[in-house]
Design a protein around this motif. Structure first.
Motif, PDB file in Angstrom:
ATOM      1  N   TRP A 181      17.598  -1.474  -4.559  1.00 15.91           N
ATOM      2  CA  TRP A 181      17.543  -2.891  -4.235  1.00 15.91           C
ATOM      3  C   TRP A 181      17.538  -3.111  -2.723  1.00 15.91           C
ATOM      4  N   SER A 182      16.930  -2.174  -2.038  1.00 15.55           N
ATOM      5  CA  SER A 182      16.693  -2.337  -0.611  1.00 15.55           C
ATOM      6  C   SER A 182      15.261  -1.883  -0.364  1.00 15.55           C
ATOM      7  N   TYR A 183      14.724  -2.265   0.748  1.00 18.84           N
ATOM      8  CA  TYR A 183      13.314  -2.033   0.975  1.00 18.84           C
ATOM      9  C   TYR A 183      13.066  -1.493   2.379  1.00 18.84           C
ATOM     10  N   PRO A 184      13.537  -0.267   2.664  1.00 20.68           N
ATOM     11  CA  PRO A 184      13.361   0.283   4.011  1.00 20.68           C
ATOM     12  C   PRO A 184      11.899   0.534   4.361  1.00 20.68           C
ATOM     13  N   PHE A 185      11.021   0.594   3.370  1.00 26.14           N
ATOM     14  CA  PHE A 185       9.607   0.852   3.611  1.00 26.14           C
ATOM     15  C   PHE A 185       8.843  -0.396   4.050  1.00 26.14           C
ATOM     16  N   LEU A 186       9.437  -1.572   3.923  1.00 30.67           N
ATOM     17  CA  LEU A 186       8.764  -2.786   4.376  1.00 30.67           C
ATOM     18  C   LEU A 186       8.939  -2.929   5.884  1.00 30.67           C
ATOM     19  N   THR A 187       7.850  -3.040   6.568  1.00 30.09           N
ATOM     20  CA  THR A 187       7.887  -3.196   8.012  1.00 30.09           C
ATOM     21  C   THR A 187       8.396  -4.589   8.362  1.00 30.09           C
ATOM     22  N   GLU A 188       9.381  -4.644   9.237  1.00 30.68           N
ATOM     23  CA  GLU A 188       9.896  -5.930   9.668  1.00 30.68           C
ATOM     24  C   GLU A 188       8.966  -6.512  10.726  1.00 30.68           C
ATOM     25  N   ARG A 189       8.588  -7.767  10.544  1.00 35.43           N
ATOM     26  CA  ARG A 189       7.698  -8.439  11.487  1.00 35.43           C
ATOM     27  C   ARG A 189       8.456  -9.582  12.153  1.00 35.43           C
ATOM     28  N   ALA A 190       8.770  -9.430  13.407  1.00 40.56           N
ATOM     29  CA  ALA A 190       9.483 -10.485  14.132  1.00 40.56           C
ATOM     30  C   ALA A 190       8.623 -11.731  14.290  1.00 40.56           C
TER      31      ALA A 190
ATOM     32  N   GLN B 243       0.828  -1.198   0.000  1.00 42.45           N
ATOM     33  CA  GLN B 243       0.000   0.000   0.000  1.00 42.45           C
ATOM     34  C   GLN B 243       0.861   1.247   0.000  1.00 42.45           C
ATOM     35  N   GLY B 244       0.529   2.169  -0.889  1.00 44.48           N
ATOM     36  CA  GLY B 244       1.264   3.419  -0.979  1.00 44.48           C
ATOM     37  C   GLY B 244       2.472   3.357  -1.901  1.00 44.48           C
ATOM     38  N   ARG B 245       2.758   2.198  -2.455  1.00 44.69           N
ATOM     39  CA  ARG B 245       3.889   2.023  -3.369  1.00 44.69           C
ATOM     40  C   ARG B 245       3.347   1.667  -4.751  1.00 44.69           C
ATOM     41  N   ARG B 246       4.064   2.065  -5.762  1.00 43.53           N
ATOM     42  CA  ARG B 246       3.650   1.773  -7.125  1.00 43.53           C
ATOM     43  C   ARG B 246       4.102   0.362  -7.524  1.00 43.53           C
ATOM     44  N   GLY B 247       3.240  -0.381  -8.176  1.00 41.23           N
ATOM     45  CA  GLY B 247       3.589  -1.698  -8.679  1.00 41.23           C
ATOM     46  C   GLY B 247       3.615  -2.766  -7.606  1.00 41.23           C
ATOM     47  N   SER B 248       4.212  -3.887  -7.976  1.00 37.23           N
ATOM     48  CA  SER B 248       4.306  -5.033  -7.087  1.00 37.23           C
ATOM     49  C   SER B 248       5.765  -5.369  -6.857  1.00 37.23           C
ATOM     50  N   LEU B 249       6.088  -5.847  -5.671  1.00 42.00           N
ATOM     51  CA  LEU B 249       7.449  -6.287  -5.390  1.00 42.00           C
ATOM     52  C   LEU B 249       7.708  -7.687  -5.937  1.00 42.00           C
ATOM     53  N   THR B 250       6.646  -8.435  -6.197  1.00 47.48           N
ATOM     54  CA  THR B 250       6.814  -9.768  -6.773  1.00 47.48           C
ATOM     55  C   THR B 250       7.455  -9.627  -8.142  1.00 47.48           C
ATOM     56  N   PHE B 251       8.444 -10.463  -8.413  1.00 43.16           N
ATOM     57  CA  PHE B 251       9.047 -10.419  -9.743  1.00 43.16           C
ATOM     58  C   PHE B 251       8.990 -11.787 -10.402  1.00 43.16           C
TER      59      PHE B 251
END
Length: 167
Positions: free
Chosen positions: A103-112, A15-23
């Motif tokens: 090639w990094s994803y600081p916007f992805l929330t890390e879930r322990a 949400q809030g990002r353009r496109g999909s991270l799936t490649f």
């Protein structure tokens, strides 16, 4: 095939990002074959990954901090051409002065509390005789779990999250 690709694509949308991270990486040929799937984030769960059953040409599957657990790997283990499996953490950093892609994803929330692959999820891969590479940097394993890898005839590269001891 279309439904599986669409579901995996949609699960990679943040949400809030353009496109999909799936490649998706396609191999040349007529028709082109889907050879590599890279699935990112918590919305990629067991149900979304079940679609790989419709993608029999997959040779590489990469999972980056997904919602997939041990049971969710079962359809991946049945892929007849599978050569590489990666279960890896997401790299999070920002390089000052550099724009996307970094090639990094600081916007992805890390879930322990995210699901982690264990030796139970690896057991079905013993029948995958073509598996050559295994990257398990985001799995939960202990050294004793590595005994399962002894019978995998083509396995030549392994990345592990834990130190290997004499055991």
């Amino acid at each position: 095939m279309k439904a599986a690709v669409t579901a995996l694509h949609d699960a990679g949308v943040v949400q809030g990002r353009r496109g999909s991270l799936t490649f998706f990486r396609w191999a040349t040929g007529t028709p082109p074959r889907l050879a590599h799937l890279g699935a990112w984030g918590p919305k990629v769960d067991n149900a979304a990954l079940a679609g790989v059953a419709a993608l029999p040409d997959l040779e590489h599957v990469s999972l980056y901090e997904t919602g997939v657990d041990d049971a969710g790997l079962a359809p991946v283990a049945k892929l007849p051409k599978l050569r590489a499996l990666a279960v890896t953490p997401v790299v999070r950093y920002e390089k000052p002065g550099f724009g996307p892609p970094q090639w990094s994803y600081p916007f992805l929330t890390e879930r322990a509390d995210r699901p982690r692959i264990t030796v139970a999820g690896l057991r079905p891969f013993a029948a995958a005789q073509g598996l050559e590479s295994l990257d398990l940097l985001d799995a939960r394993l202990v050294p004793a779990d590595l005994a399962i890898l002894a019978g995998w005839p083509k396995l030549g590269a392994v990345a592990l999250p834990t130190p290997v001891d004499a055991e």
